[in-house]
Design an enzyme around this catalytic site. Structure first.
Site, mmCIF file in Angstrom:
data_model
loop_
_atom_site.group_PDB
_atom_site.id
_atom_site.type_symbol
_atom_site.label_atom_id
_atom_site.label_comp_id
_atom_site.label_asym_id
_atom_site.label_seq_id
_atom_site.Cartn_x
_atom_site.Cartn_y
_atom_site.Cartn_z
ATOM 1 N N ARG A 37 5.680 5.461 4.687
ATOM 2 C CA ARG A 37 5.344 6.060 3.390
ATOM 3 C C ARG A 37 6.609 6.109 2.546
ATOM 4 O O ARG A 37 6.922 7.117 1.933
ATOM 5 C CB ARG A 37 4.791 7.476 3.601
ATOM 6 C CG ARG A 37 3.451 7.521 4.270
ATOM 7 C CD ARG A 37 2.308 7.336 3.289
ATOM 8 N NE ARG A 37 2.200 8.517 2.452
ATOM 9 C CZ ARG A 37 2.189 8.507 1.127
ATOM 10 N NH1 ARG A 37 2.316 7.370 0.470
ATOM 11 N NH2 ARG A 37 2.077 9.620 0.434
ATOM 12 N N CYS A 64 -3.574 7.419 -0.293
ATOM 13 C CA CYS A 64 -3.106 6.103 -0.733
ATOM 14 C C CYS A 64 -4.027 5.492 -1.779
ATOM 15 O O CYS A 64 -3.570 4.801 -2.691
ATOM 16 C CB CYS A 64 -2.983 5.167 0.463
ATOM 17 S SG CYS A 64 -1.726 5.687 1.653
#
Length: 223
Positions: A137, A60
């Site tokens: 996600r 991320c």
């Protein structure tokens, strides 16, 4: 954290709603790194809403660096970016400070906090009984009318492709402009496909055997 009603009722009352392309994006309001945010305030422009499992995670972090550096490219397409995480606002602040100091880039698009997973559940990112945000996600491409036009979902160990996110946005905007279709691997400036003919006379009159359903749309879309 507040979750508002949307076209099919209150999303907080129907966790893991199973949103689909063509649905209205559920409205919500939440705290973010740029202040209080309401999704419906972004009507009138495109919005990419994307989520990540947690701050200070390797994949991320690379995504946020890449997206921060590409923020101007999204802005040129009249598209805002909005991120979502279960972590607290102050965790977001600490992470963004680390990103700036380590990578010399400032993340200026809002990052929302979702500690109770109400937004993640309302968007179907997290199953009703899940307490783990690992499944958060997802990416939602939302058009100026508030309609979800595309969705993608990645595993925690594979990062998103920023060029593909931009290509998706370009393709969605191009097919809207020309009422046409974007073929595989389409890039801005390339020809789009026309809509298939819907009557037998047009099928028989087409010059090539496949032209009635696989023909180019005019001169193509150009940016």
């Amino acid at each position: 954290m507040r979750q508002d009603a949307h076209n099919s009722g209150d999303a907080s009352a129907a966790p893991c709603a199973g949103l689909r392309i063509g649905d209205m994006a559920p409205d919500f309001s939440a705290r973010s790194t740029t202040g209080d945010v309401r999704l419906s305030d972004y009507r009138g422009r495109w919005l990419v809403l994307f989520s990540h499992p947690a701050d200070f995670t390797p994949v991320c972090t690379t995504e946020f660096v890449a997206l921060a550096r590409a923020a101007g490219d999204f802005a040129q397409r009249d598209c805002a970016l909005m991120a979502l995480s279960v972590d607290s606002l102050f965790s977001h602040f600490a992470w963004l400070r680390m990103i700036r100091d380590r990578f010399d880039v400032e993340v200026r698009f809002p990052i929302l906090e979702d500690p109770t997973l109400v937004i993640g559940r309302g968007y179907g990112m997290v199953a009703p009984g899940d307490s783990d945000s690992g499944a958060v996600r997802s990416t939602f491409f939302i058009d100026p009318e508030g309609v979800i036009r595309a969705m993608t979902c990645y595993p925690a160990n594979v990062g998103r492709s920023t060029p593909e996110m931009l290509r998706m946005l370009d393709a969605l905007q191009a097919v809207d402009k020309e009422t046409s279709l974007a073929p595989a691997n389409w890039q801005p400036g390339e020809a789009l496909l026309g809509q298939p003919q819907a009557d037998l006379d047009s099928v028989f009159a087409a010059q090539g055997e496949a032209d009635w359903f696989l023909g180019k749309a005019g001169a193509g879309a150009r940016r």
